[in-house]
Motif scaffolding. Structure first.
Motif, PDB file in Angstrom:
ATOM      1  N   PHE A 177     -54.250  64.738 -26.718  1.00 32.74           N
ATOM      2  CA  PHE A 177     -55.561  65.372 -26.834  1.00 32.74           C
ATOM      3  C   PHE A 177     -56.577  64.443 -27.487  1.00 32.74           C
ATOM      4  O   PHE A 177     -57.743  64.391 -27.077  1.00 32.74           O
ATOM      5  N   VAL A 178     -56.158  63.709 -28.506  1.00 36.07           N
ATOM      6  CA  VAL A 178     -57.062  62.787 -29.192  1.00 36.07           C
ATOM      7  C   VAL A 178     -57.509  61.677 -28.246  1.00 36.07           C
ATOM      8  O   VAL A 178     -58.703  61.348 -28.159  1.00 36.07           O
ATOM      9  N   VAL A 179     -56.554  61.085 -27.541  1.00 35.12           N
ATOM     10  CA  VAL A 179     -56.882  60.027 -26.580  1.00 35.12           C
ATOM     11  C   VAL A 179     -57.811  60.571 -25.497  1.00 35.12           C
ATOM     12  O   VAL A 179     -58.817  59.939 -25.132  1.00 35.12           O
ATOM     13  N   MET A 180     -57.471  61.762 -24.977  1.00 35.04           N
ATOM     14  CA  MET A 180     -58.260  62.359 -23.905  1.00 35.04           C
ATOM     15  C   MET A 180     -59.684  62.661 -24.359  1.00 35.04           C
ATOM     16  O   MET A 180     -60.654  62.381 -23.639  1.00 35.04           O
ATOM     17  N   ALA A 181     -59.820  63.243 -25.548  1.00 32.03           N
ATOM     18  CA  ALA A 181     -61.135  63.685 -26.013  1.00 32.03           C
ATOM     19  C   ALA A 181     -62.050  62.518 -26.391  1.00 32.03           C
ATOM     20  O   ALA A 181     -63.210  62.461 -25.963  1.00 32.03           O
ATOM     21  N   LEU A 182     -61.535  61.577 -27.172  1.00 33.33           N
ATOM     22  CA  LEU A 182     -62.390  60.522 -27.711  1.00 33.33           C
ATOM     23  C   LEU A 182     -62.650  59.392 -26.725  1.00 33.33           C
ATOM     24  O   LEU A 182     -63.788  58.935 -26.580  1.00 33.33           O
TER      25      LEU A 182
ATOM     26  N   ALA B  99     -68.495  51.424 -14.048  1.00 34.71           N
ATOM     27  CA  ALA B  99     -67.172  50.934 -13.670  1.00 34.71           C
ATOM     28  C   ALA B  99     -66.156  51.175 -14.787  1.00 34.71           C
ATOM     29  O   ALA B  99     -65.030  51.625 -14.540  1.00 34.71           O
ATOM     30  N   LEU B 100     -66.547  50.892 -16.020  1.00 32.15           N
ATOM     31  CA  LEU B 100     -65.647  51.131 -17.155  1.00 32.15           C
ATOM     32  C   LEU B 100     -65.329  52.615 -17.302  1.00 32.15           C
ATOM     33  O   LEU B 100     -64.199  52.989 -17.626  1.00 32.15           O
ATOM     34  N   ALA B 101     -66.324  53.468 -17.054  1.00 32.18           N
ATOM     35  CA  ALA B 101     -66.104  54.912 -17.148  1.00 32.18           C
ATOM     36  C   ALA B 101     -65.058  55.380 -16.151  1.00 32.18           C
ATOM     37  O   ALA B 101     -64.139  56.146 -16.491  1.00 32.18           O
ATOM     38  N   THR B 102     -65.143  54.923 -14.909  1.00 32.93           N
ATOM     39  CA  THR B 102     -64.198  55.374 -13.897  1.00 32.93           C
ATOM     40  C   THR B 102     -62.798  54.812 -14.130  1.00 32.93           C
ATOM     41  O   THR B 102     -61.805  55.453 -13.805  1.00 32.93           O
ATOM     42  N   ILE B 103     -62.724  53.598 -14.684  1.00 31.50           N
ATOM     43  CA  ILE B 103     -61.410  53.049 -15.041  1.00 31.50           C
ATOM     44  C   ILE B 103     -60.768  53.916 -16.124  1.00 31.50           C
ATOM     45  O   ILE B 103     -59.580  54.248 -16.060  1.00 31.50           O
ATOM     46  N   LEU B 104     -61.557  54.306 -17.110  1.00 29.48           N
ATOM     47  CA  LEU B 104     -61.034  55.192 -18.154  1.00 29.48           C
ATOM     48  C   LEU B 104     -60.587  56.518 -17.560  1.00 29.48           C
ATOM     49  O   LEU B 104     -59.539  57.057 -17.935  1.00 29.48           O
ATOM     50  N   TRP B 105     -61.354  57.068 -16.622  1.00 32.05           N
ATOM     51  CA  TRP B 105     -60.961  58.327 -15.979  1.00 32.05           C
ATOM     52  C   TRP B 105     -59.645  58.191 -15.221  1.00 32.05           C
ATOM     53  O   TRP B 105     -58.909  59.158 -15.073  1.00 32.05           O
ATOM     54  N   GLY B 106     -59.347  56.988 -14.744  1.00 33.71           N
ATOM     55  CA  GLY B 106     -58.085  56.784 -14.041  1.00 33.71           C
ATOM     56  C   GLY B 106     -56.878  57.011 -14.929  1.00 33.71           C
ATOM     57  O   GLY B 106     -55.791  57.324 -14.439  1.00 33.71           O
ATOM     58  N   PHE B 107     -57.055  56.881 -16.261  1.00 36.05           N
ATOM     59  CA  PHE B 107     -55.964  57.136 -17.198  1.00 36.05           C
ATOM     60  C   PHE B 107     -55.732  58.637 -17.423  1.00 36.05           C
ATOM     61  O   PHE B 107     -54.726  59.025 -18.011  1.00 36.05           O
ATOM     62  N   THR B 108     -56.679  59.466 -16.964  1.00 32.27           N
ATOM     63  CA  THR B 108     -56.571  60.916 -17.181  1.00 32.27           C
ATOM     64  C   THR B 108     -55.261  61.471 -16.644  1.00 32.27           C
ATOM     65  O   THR B 108     -54.616  62.308 -17.286  1.00 32.27           O
ATOM     66  N   TYR B 109     -54.846  60.996 -15.479  1.00 36.85           N
ATOM     67  CA  TYR B 109     -53.700  61.578 -14.796  1.00 36.85           C
ATOM     68  C   TYR B 109     -52.389  61.266 -15.494  1.00 36.85           C
ATOM     69  O   TYR B 109     -51.528  62.127 -15.644  1.00 36.85           O
ATOM     70  N   ILE B 110     -52.243  60.037 -15.960  1.00 37.40           N
ATOM     71  CA  ILE B 110     -51.000  59.681 -16.638  1.00 37.40           C
ATOM     72  C   ILE B 110     -50.913  60.362 -17.992  1.00 37.40           C
ATOM     73  O   ILE B 110     -49.848  60.821 -18.420  1.00 37.40           O
ATOM     74  N   VAL B 111     -52.043  60.493 -18.682  1.00 38.75           N
ATOM     75  CA  VAL B 111     -52.046  61.160 -19.987  1.00 38.75           C
ATOM     76  C   VAL B 111     -51.774  62.643 -19.825  1.00 38.75           C
ATOM     77  O   VAL B 111     -50.957  63.237 -20.545  1.00 38.75           O
ATOM     78  N   SER B 112     -52.441  63.295 -18.867  1.00 40.66           N
ATOM     79  CA  SER B 112     -52.280  64.742 -18.693  1.00 40.66           C
ATOM     80  C   SER B 112     -50.890  65.113 -18.220  1.00 40.66           C
ATOM     81  O   SER B 112     -50.333  66.141 -18.628  1.00 40.66           O
ATOM     82  N   SER B 113     -50.292  64.297 -17.369  1.00 36.90           N
ATOM     83  CA  SER B 113     -48.977  64.639 -16.828  1.00 36.90           C
ATOM     84  C   SER B 113     -47.827  64.290 -17.768  1.00 36.90           C
ATOM     85  O   SER B 113     -46.734  64.854 -17.640  1.00 36.90           O
ATOM     86  N   ASN B 114     -48.053  63.383 -18.725  1.00 35.28           N
ATOM     87  CA  ASN B 114     -46.969  62.943 -19.597  1.00 35.28           C
ATOM     88  C   ASN B 114     -47.135  63.309 -21.073  1.00 35.28           C
ATOM     89  O   ASN B 114     -46.161  63.278 -21.824  1.00 35.28           O
ATOM     90  N   MET B 115     -48.353  63.666 -21.485  1.00 33.07           N
ATOM     91  CA  MET B 115     -48.575  63.899 -22.908  1.00 33.07           C
ATOM     92  C   MET B 115     -49.157  65.275 -23.229  1.00 33.07           C
ATOM     93  O   MET B 115     -49.237  65.641 -24.398  1.00 33.07           O
ATOM     94  N   LEU B 116     -49.549  66.032 -22.199  1.00 32.38           N
ATOM     95  CA  LEU B 116     -50.218  67.303 -22.453  1.00 32.38           C
ATOM     96  C   LEU B 116     -49.435  68.473 -21.864  1.00 32.38           C
ATOM     97  O   LEU B 116     -48.689  68.307 -20.898  1.00 32.38           O
ATOM     98  N   PRO B 117     -49.604  69.676 -22.429  1.00 24.84           N
ATOM     99  CA  PRO B 117     -48.941  70.859 -21.869  1.00 24.84           C
ATOM    100  C   PRO B 117     -49.539  71.213 -20.498  1.00 24.84           C
ATOM    101  O   PRO B 117     -50.661  70.803 -20.185  1.00 24.84           O
ATOM    102  N   HIS B 118     -48.776  71.946 -19.699  1.00 25.29           N
ATOM    103  CA  HIS B 118     -49.234  72.295 -18.354  1.00 25.29           C
ATOM    104  C   HIS B 118     -50.102  73.542 -18.388  1.00 25.29           C
ATOM    105  O   HIS B 118     -49.777  74.574 -17.797  1.00 25.29           O
ATOM    106  N   ASN B 119     -51.216  73.423 -19.052  1.00 26.38           N
ATOM    107  CA  ASN B 119     -52.194  74.509 -19.146  1.00 26.38           C
ATOM    108  C   ASN B 119     -53.564  73.920 -18.846  1.00 26.38           C
ATOM    109  O   ASN B 119     -54.298  73.536 -19.768  1.00 26.38           O
ATOM    110  N   PRO B 120     -53.935  73.801 -17.560  1.00 18.56           N
ATOM    111  CA  PRO B 120     -55.125  73.041 -17.170  1.00 18.56           C
ATOM    112  C   PRO B 120     -56.431  73.530 -17.786  1.00 18.56           C
ATOM    113  O   PRO B 120     -57.272  72.719 -18.172  1.00 18.56           O
ATOM    114  N   VAL B 121     -56.633  74.847 -17.873  1.00 21.26           N
ATOM    115  CA  VAL B 121     -57.887  75.348 -18.427  1.00 21.26           C
ATOM    116  C   VAL B 121     -57.959  75.061 -19.925  1.00 21.26           C
ATOM    117  O   VAL B 121     -58.998  74.641 -20.453  1.00 21.26           O
ATOM    118  N   PHE B 122     -56.835  75.243 -20.608  1.00 24.47           N
ATOM    119  CA  PHE B 122     -56.788  74.992 -22.058  1.00 24.47           C
ATOM    120  C   PHE B 122     -57.050  73.526 -22.370  1.00 24.47           C
ATOM    121  O   PHE B 122     -57.860  73.204 -23.250  1.00 24.47           O
TER     122      PHE B 122
END
Length: 303
Positions: free
Chosen positions: A204-209, A8-31
């Motif tokens: 990237f740091v938040v996403m990776a760790l 359950a904790l893992a999936t909650i953390l995954w829910g943050f993926t979308y807000i982080v990727s759309s607001n903090m990361l470049p638009h290069n999905p494979v990279f």
């Protein structure tokens, strides 16, 4: 930690993926998928310092591809092409894929209650995705479905094959395999940003760790302890988290149909946990090898 709580904790953390990727990361999905996987996997391997047995090399390539390579590549395509809540809600189809794949691959038959609860969640997903009043991108939708299918299949094989080393090393090797695959693709398709800002680095740091190394270690702990079919419904917590993040940071106001769909998804999760405690009936007892018994003394078929 209780396996279901870990999942359950893992999936909650995954829910943050979308807000982080759309607001903090470049638009290069494979990279960003490559950086996420390598940034999460390499620290785990440095900490664990464990090599895999040679007999496991091909298995870790399969698991790394399913759980990291394909999953990260497709999920970031979905995250960048769809509203965060919609992209996350598509992942709620993961439980349906899991029970359908577990039937032929693990010889377990889903109960009627389990099928009903998963289909109820799928109806909720359709309300959010198909009638939510937002413009849909079909490439994003297909990418989200592919990501859900990939991680469902990967979870089944994680449980079926067990693990030959510590949980941290096992998680790290899968992430590194997927990261190398994505890095090669990023170079081939030139999916590399021209510049990287401080905000990108922080993302990237938040996403990776946190959203990768920690989340995947928790997820594999849940699969190992309770089984893929028992923890798969917790995928439904990811869209709830993503919608909350969208509403908070992006001023995204979901329609009444979207809210109804989310409530239906949550209702299906509650129904599946309370009414159908034993989610699956084993058609045949699945054999556990001696190494798996030593690694984790848990029942093979999850509740």
């Amino acid at each position: 930690m209780n396996p279901k709580l870990a999942a359950a904790l893992a999936t909650i953390l995954w829910g943050f993926t979308y807000i982080v990727s759309s607001n903090m990361l470049p638009h290069n999905p494979v990279f960003i998928g490559a950086i996420r996987a390598l940034g999460g996997g390499i620290p785990l391997l440095l900490f664990a310092r464990t090599m895999l047995p040679r007999a496991w090399w091909w298995k870790i390539v399969v698991l790394g591809t399913l759980n990291a390579g394909l999953f990260f590549g497709l999920i970031f395509v979905a995250a960048l092409r769809l509203p965060g809540g919609v992209a996350a809600t598509i992942q709620a189809l993961g439980p349906l894929f899991t029970i359908l794949l577990a039937w032929p691959l693990m010889h377990v038959i889903p109960t009627g209650h389990k099928i009903f609860s998963v289909l109820l969640g799928a109806v909720g997903v359709s309300l959010v995705v198909l009638r939510g009043g937002v413009q849909m991108d079909m490439i994003g939708v297909l990418a989200g479905l592919g990501a859900a299918l990939s991680v469902a299949l990967g979870g089944i094989y994680v449980h079926k094959w067990g693990r030959p080393c510590s949980l941290l090393a096992f998680t790290g090797w899968q992430l590194v395999v997927g990261g190398v695959e994505l890095a090669i693709l990023a170079v081939i398709f030139q999916d590399i940003p021209s510049s990287i800002s401080l905000v990108n680095v922080t993302g990237f740091v938040v996403m990776a760790l946190f959203l990768t190394a920690l989340a995947f270690a928790l997820w594999f702990r849940g699969i190992e302890g309770a089984g893929p079919s028992a923890v798969a419904p917790f995928f439904l917590l990811a869209p709830v988290t993503a919608f909350i993040m969208d509403a908070t940071f992006n001023n995204m106001v979901p329609s009444w149909l979207q809210l109804g769909g989310i409530m239906l998804v949550l209702g299906s999760l509650l129904y599946g946990q309370l009414v159908d405690r034993r989610s699956f009936r084993p058609a045949h007892h699945h054999k556990i090898n001696a190494a798996d018994k030593k690694a984790e003394k848990q029942p093979e078929v999850a509740e």
